[in-house]
Design a protein around this motif. Sequence first.
Motif, mmCIF file in Angstrom:
data_model
loop_
_atom_site.group_PDB
_atom_site.id
_atom_site.type_symbol
_atom_site.label_atom_id
_atom_site.label_comp_id
_atom_site.label_asym_id
_atom_site.label_seq_id
_atom_site.Cartn_x
_atom_site.Cartn_y
_atom_site.Cartn_z
ATOM 1 N N GLU A 29 74.758 36.931 56.941
ATOM 2 C CA GLU A 29 74.497 35.502 56.893
ATOM 3 C C GLU A 29 73.716 35.176 55.621
ATOM 4 N N PRO A 30 74.032 34.037 54.981
ATOM 5 C CA PRO A 30 73.259 33.630 53.799
ATOM 6 C C PRO A 30 71.834 33.233 54.187
ATOM 7 N N ILE A 31 70.960 33.244 53.225
ATOM 8 C CA ILE A 31 69.573 32.818 53.432
ATOM 9 C C ILE A 31 69.420 31.413 52.858
ATOM 10 N N GLU A 32 69.154 30.466 53.723
ATOM 11 C CA GLU A 32 68.910 29.099 53.277
ATOM 12 C C GLU A 32 67.448 28.969 52.870
ATOM 13 N N TRP A 33 67.225 28.307 51.758
ATOM 14 C CA TRP A 33 65.843 28.181 51.285
ATOM 15 C C TRP A 33 65.546 26.755 50.845
ATOM 16 N N SER A 34 64.286 26.404 50.972
ATOM 17 C CA SER A 34 63.788 25.116 50.515
ATOM 18 C C SER A 34 62.345 25.322 50.082
ATOM 19 N N ASP A 71 51.879 45.805 52.814
ATOM 20 C CA ASP A 71 52.136 44.766 51.803
ATOM 21 C C ASP A 71 53.580 44.721 51.329
ATOM 22 N N LEU A 72 54.526 45.026 52.197
ATOM 23 C CA LEU A 72 55.931 44.896 51.825
ATOM 24 C C LEU A 72 56.453 43.476 52.059
ATOM 25 N N ALA A 73 55.703 42.649 52.771
ATOM 26 C CA ALA A 73 56.142 41.278 53.064
ATOM 27 C C ALA A 73 55.202 40.261 52.446
ATOM 28 N N GLY A 74 54.588 40.604 51.323
ATOM 29 C CA GLY A 74 53.677 39.684 50.664
ATOM 30 C C GLY A 74 52.763 40.418 49.700
ATOM 31 N N ASN A 75 51.917 39.675 49.044
ATOM 32 C CA ASN A 75 50.922 40.122 48.072
ATOM 33 C C ASN A 75 51.523 40.225 46.678
ATOM 34 N N GLY A 125 60.729 42.117 47.625
ATOM 35 C CA GLY A 125 59.500 41.942 48.389
ATOM 36 C C GLY A 125 58.871 40.573 48.212
ATOM 37 N N GLY A 126 57.990 40.214 49.137
ATOM 38 C CA GLY A 126 57.279 38.946 49.073
ATOM 39 C C GLY A 126 56.074 39.028 48.158
ATOM 40 N N SER A 127 55.525 37.853 47.836
ATOM 41 C CA SER A 127 54.326 37.812 46.996
ATOM 42 C C SER A 127 53.467 36.615 47.375
ATOM 43 N N TRP A 128 52.243 36.594 46.876
ATOM 44 C CA TRP A 128 51.311 35.499 47.129
ATOM 45 C C TRP A 128 51.868 34.165 46.616
ATOM 46 N N TYR A 180 61.019 33.081 52.453
ATOM 47 C CA TYR A 180 62.331 33.709 52.296
ATOM 48 C C TYR A 180 62.293 34.842 51.271
ATOM 49 N N ASN A 181 61.361 34.784 50.292
ATOM 50 C CA ASN A 181 61.192 35.908 49.362
ATOM 51 C C ASN A 181 60.748 37.176 50.077
ATOM 52 N N ALA A 182 60.032 37.004 51.200
ATOM 53 C CA ALA A 182 59.507 38.150 51.935
ATOM 54 C C ALA A 182 60.538 38.780 52.860
ATOM 55 N N ARG A 183 61.725 38.171 52.969
ATOM 56 C CA ARG A 183 62.778 38.763 53.784
ATOM 57 C C ARG A 183 63.148 40.139 53.224
#
Length: 625
Positions: free
Chosen positions: A306-311, A537-541, A584-587, A592-595
């Motif tokens: 499935e595509p990732i919808e982002w806003s 910290d794989l889903a942020g930072n 990976g995600g970041s601060w 959706y970046n953290a997916r």
Amino acid sequence: LKLLVDQVEAEGRFPDGRAGLFTGLVRQSLRREVERENPLFQPDTLLTERDYRRLVQGADWRTAWELPERGVLLPRLARLAHAMQAAGGAAGEGAQVRVPYDAALALIDHARDADIVKAGLALAVLDEDPGRDEVQYAHQLVQEYFAARALARAPEPERVRAAWRIDEIRPGVRELLETLPAAETLPPLPATGWEETAVLAAAMADDAEGFVRGLMGANLALAGRCANDPEVRPWLGTAFVDALRWALVARSRDPEADLRARIAVGLELGWLGDPRFERLDGPYGAYLAPPMVEIPGGMYPIGEDEPIEWSFRGGSGIEASHMPRHTVAVAGFQIGAYPVTNAEYACFVAAGGYDDDRWWDTGAGRAWRRGELANEGAKANNRIWRRRFTAQPGLFDQMVDDGLFSNSEVLDRWRRWMKLTDAEFEIALDEQWIAKRATEPGHWRDPRFNHPAQPVVGISWYEARAYAAWLFEQTGQAFRLPTEVELEAATRGPVARRFAYGNAFDPARGNTHETRVKRPSPVGVFVEGDTEQGVCDLAGNACAWTSSNWGQDEDEPVFKYPYDATDGREDVEAPPDVRRVVRGGSWFGPSYNARAAYRYGNFPDDRYGSVGVRLAVSAPISVKH
């Protein structure tokens, strides 16, 4: 600054810290009044004969904060400050306190109370408002300094006791994230009003180690701050400092601790030296051994159907580069438990890593090190953001309000750029991004990004590879950048979870835009966001460079899924106009970046404040977990 200049001129040296600085102020003021033959400073009850003689003769002070205290003057000024501090700290915040003149006399509680106030005014440590008949210290820090002199002799850890457990604090982080206005930063925990006083007192205590130990049960973060003070650290024993370090580690990883408490102790731990990163000596200088986590080999689900919808920030769209879902055979490997920290990377900088061609093992990498590449990545990024600002009215002001420009210089530059024509903008880009040699990460001197416990950011793909190559030679272990499927496998595991911690996004489990920390956090403090294997910290930072290629176009990758390691996407000699995959995600980035499946590509010379590096190694290694 004036106090500092005056003290250097008077004593010929810099003080080690604020306790020494304010002590120098008081010594100079006392000598001035003695030399003026002010009657209040003649040998009697305010100053004793011995006090007076030491000032006249120029005492050889035993410590940087020793004062002539046989007379009543200085002890009673300390008593007054302590009482005023107690009155001002009732609301939980330190403040400069005014008291009625008669109340000040009562707090001094001495037969010569009026003369003590007059002497304080002569020394310029006290100030008065005759119209309101009130007395105060000349500055809040002066008040705190004198209060600290009293606290150093009679420690009161309960003054700084602070709540740190989730169940003790309201509103909690989750409540705040649901109610804070979008532009607001996650606020720190409430203060007691005695923090600055306690730090000054620790420096002046006869038993500094005992003073700091007494704080540990009441306010662990403050104990760490005191231990990091340059006036305190020399007086602390090695065994005590080690115990304090591990206590800070435990609190930073305690799921029952409020996130803000974990961040606070993590910051102090970074300055004190994190014991999880063992400091060793290699053939090319000192290095910090990264804790590693084993990821078992096997067939891993990669991508999604499935595509990732982002806003985000006024824009929206659909991302499909992670499609389709497929399985990939991943050989067993180890991955860094944490992203590489500033403390780790500082060893590479100190070892002359930017001066040694051997670590820059591609042609483009060596050209980048010599300053011969034209910063095309930075230019491309500026073009993208100019298009966004033009297409989305209000986005620029929103990002200003959110504090997302790294400093005033960058903000002012963008304000100028937004007034230019397209042709003028291109000329400005050429002037701004002249190729030049770098000798440190792009944000190395920015206090938002350069704390030892934060992940290193502002490094290019070339710098990330050079650090891995240097650590390889330091340890004999084959450190490298992970492939993008290795990072995805480590993040989502064999069950193909959407995020490192599960299928539902949670801003309290990873430092993303929604968490509103608005800068990188100390590594490992989002303990609820760990994978089941213990990777943090794989889903942020900070997101991480991978070894994999993307292609030239930001929106349409050349190297699509399914993943095929033999199709050229792992070619390290790809030219500088080929983007590399970042995962990976970041601060800075949204949810959706953290997916775990989300893919995107940056130019290899990009040096964003949200992108760092996490190491991998194929063979079993001996680096500590």
